[in-house]
Design a protein around this motif. Structure first.
Motif, PDB file in Angstrom:
ATOM      1  N   GLY A   6     -14.935 -24.647  12.127  1.00  0.00           N
ATOM      2  CA  GLY A   6     -14.501 -25.696  11.206  1.00  0.00           C
ATOM      3  C   GLY A   6     -13.807 -25.130   9.981  1.00  0.00           C
ATOM      4  O   GLY A   6     -14.299 -24.195   9.373  1.00  0.00           O
ATOM      5  N   CYS A  36      -8.531 -28.174  10.465  1.00  0.00           N
ATOM      6  CA  CYS A  36      -9.068 -29.060  11.519  1.00  0.00           C
ATOM      7  C   CYS A  36     -10.076 -30.054  10.935  1.00  0.00           C
ATOM      8  O   CYS A  36     -10.764 -30.742  11.684  1.00  0.00           O
ATOM      9  N   LYS A  37     -10.109 -30.170   9.644  1.00  0.00           N
ATOM     10  CA  LYS A  37     -11.032 -31.070   8.939  1.00  0.00           C
ATOM     11  C   LYS A  37     -12.452 -30.882   9.443  1.00  0.00           C
ATOM     12  O   LYS A  37     -13.163 -31.847   9.748  1.00  0.00           O
ATOM     13  N   GLN A  38     -12.869 -29.650   9.577  1.00  0.00           N
ATOM     14  CA  GLN A  38     -14.226 -29.242   9.985  1.00  0.00           C
ATOM     15  C   GLN A  38     -14.593 -29.679  11.395  1.00  0.00           C
ATOM     16  O   GLN A  38     -15.761 -29.620  11.771  1.00  0.00           O
ATOM     17  N   SER A  39     -13.614 -30.099  12.229  1.00  0.00           N
ATOM     18  CA  SER A  39     -13.973 -30.622  13.550  1.00  0.00           C
ATOM     19  C   SER A  39     -13.733 -29.610  14.667  1.00  0.00           C
ATOM     20  O   SER A  39     -14.124 -29.837  15.807  1.00  0.00           O
ATOM     21  N   THR A  40     -13.030 -28.514  14.386  1.00  0.00           N
ATOM     22  CA  THR A  40     -12.568 -27.488  15.352  1.00  0.00           C
ATOM     23  C   THR A  40     -11.499 -28.011  16.322  1.00  0.00           C
ATOM     24  O   THR A  40     -11.069 -27.285  17.210  1.00  0.00           O
ATOM     25  N   TRP A  41     -11.094 -29.275  16.179  1.00  0.00           N
ATOM     26  CA  TRP A  41     -10.021 -29.816  17.023  1.00  0.00           C
ATOM     27  C   TRP A  41      -8.846 -30.262  16.150  1.00  0.00           C
ATOM     28  O   TRP A  41      -9.052 -30.758  15.052  1.00  0.00           O
TER      29      TRP A  41
END
Ligand code: DAH
Length: 344
Positions: A275, A279-284
């Protein structure tokens, strides 16, 4: 002693012949050694004199001495000739001043990062068999909205803050999707291509929004095209672009009026493992919207939707370039700042 006489003549003619071909001082020195050096041919002849009778000495002594003189004079003359030639050549070179010649430290121009990036994207899609298409930025309302299943009163028009023009029915295209409509009206499937280009939206400008940015549309129409083709295309493209064979994608449902079903295709964050702010802490990272061409789009463009199916996608080329090159402010692309441009 006819033998000695012949020898003197042979040496003399050899000397003349060799001298005439010399053009280097080094070669001239080698020649001097071989004729009048310690073990030179003429020096050896002089050495032989002592074995001769007085009569013979009287006859051949002066001849050999003359030969030695001939060698010394010949070598000196040739040396002068070579030096003159060299200085003449240097002179000529200095005089030929070429104003167009290469200046090693002059800065040269180069392609804009957009151009470099588009070329990279085109190479990847060309390798998958796609063509490159183009369309106008000044577009009809029909191609930009109506043909893409966004009729006049459709709430999806709210998604796009449009630059309308004074000319009724014309606008600055809000996405590259109208190129799909143009191609479908002009061609018969099978067809596959991408259309990179500028798009415009009436938006307030900040680090991640600009009123002009770039998108890249993709369309593939044939018989029996499925979502599997769409996902494989997205994954192949993203893996090639980020040069990472293990890059994962994930698929979520998404809504776009011109596709059914529609998807948001995300890729694993390329900057972190657990994160980060990108990726806004989403890992995606949300990157590749697409879907299967809506039957209403086929209908508006006179393609038989019972025979053909198609996949479509339209990613933000500017956004992708920012991720690819690690650029954190969209405004840099059009700023003309040399400090930014010179990094490419
Ligand atoms: N045109 C869309 C936009 O600007 C992006 C897009 C989404 C294009 C899905 C497509 C698609 O072709 O299938 O937001």
């Amino acid at each position: 002693m006819p033998n000695l006489k012949e020898k003197i003549q042979t040496i003399s003619s050899e000397l003349k012949q060799q001298l005439a071909h010399l053009s280097q001082e080094k070669e001239l020195e080698a020649l001097r050694l071989s004729f009048i050096g310690k073990k030179g041919a003429i020096t050896e002849l002089l050495g032989e004199l002592k074995n001769l009778t007085i009569e013979e000495k009287k006859e051949f002594g002066p001849l050999i001495q003359a030969l030695r003189q001939e060698a010394e004079d010949g070598i000196a003359a040739r040396k002068k000739f070579i030096t003159e030639q060299q200085s003449q050549a240097a002179d000529n070179q200095a005089r030929h001043f070429d104003v167009t010649s290469y200046v090693p430290n002059a800065p040269t121009g180069h392609l804009h990062p957009y151009t470099l990036f588009i070329e990279e994207i085109q190479r990847i899609f060309l390798s998958m068999g796609y063509e490159i298409w183009d369309g106008p930025e000044f577009e009809t309302e029909f191609n930009n909205f109506t043909a893409l299943n966004i009729p006049k009163d459709h709430p999806a028009r709210d998604m796009y803050d449009t630059f309308w023009t004074d000319q009724e029915g014309y606008l600055l295209r809000t996405h590259t999707s109208p190129v799909q409509a143009r191609i479908l009206q002009q061609r018969t499937p099978p067809l596959a291509g991408i259309a990179p280009g500028r798009t415009y939206r009436h938006e307030a400008v900040d680090a991640s929004h600009d009123f002009m940015f770039m998108q890249c549309e993709g369309l593939l129409v044939d018989k029996n095209v499925t979502v599997a083709h769409l996902f494989a295309t997205a994954q192949t493209f993203l893996r090639a672009l980020f040069q990472k064979n293990t890059l994962d994608i994930r698929i979520r449902p998404g809504f776009f009026p011109f596709v059914e079903p529609g998807f948001e295709i995300d890729m694993r964050c390329i900057f972190c493992k657990s994160g980060c702010s990108v990726c806004k802490q989403s890992t995606w990272i949300e990157i590749f919207p697409g879907g299967l061409v809506h039957p209403n789009v086929f209908k508006a463009c006179n393609i038989d939707a019972t025979q053909y199916s198609g996949l479509a996608f339209g990613f933000g080329l500017t956004r992708l370039a920012m991720l690819r090159y690690g650029i954190d402010d969209i405004r840099l692309f059009h700023s003309g700042k040399l400090k930014f441009l010179e990094q490419f």
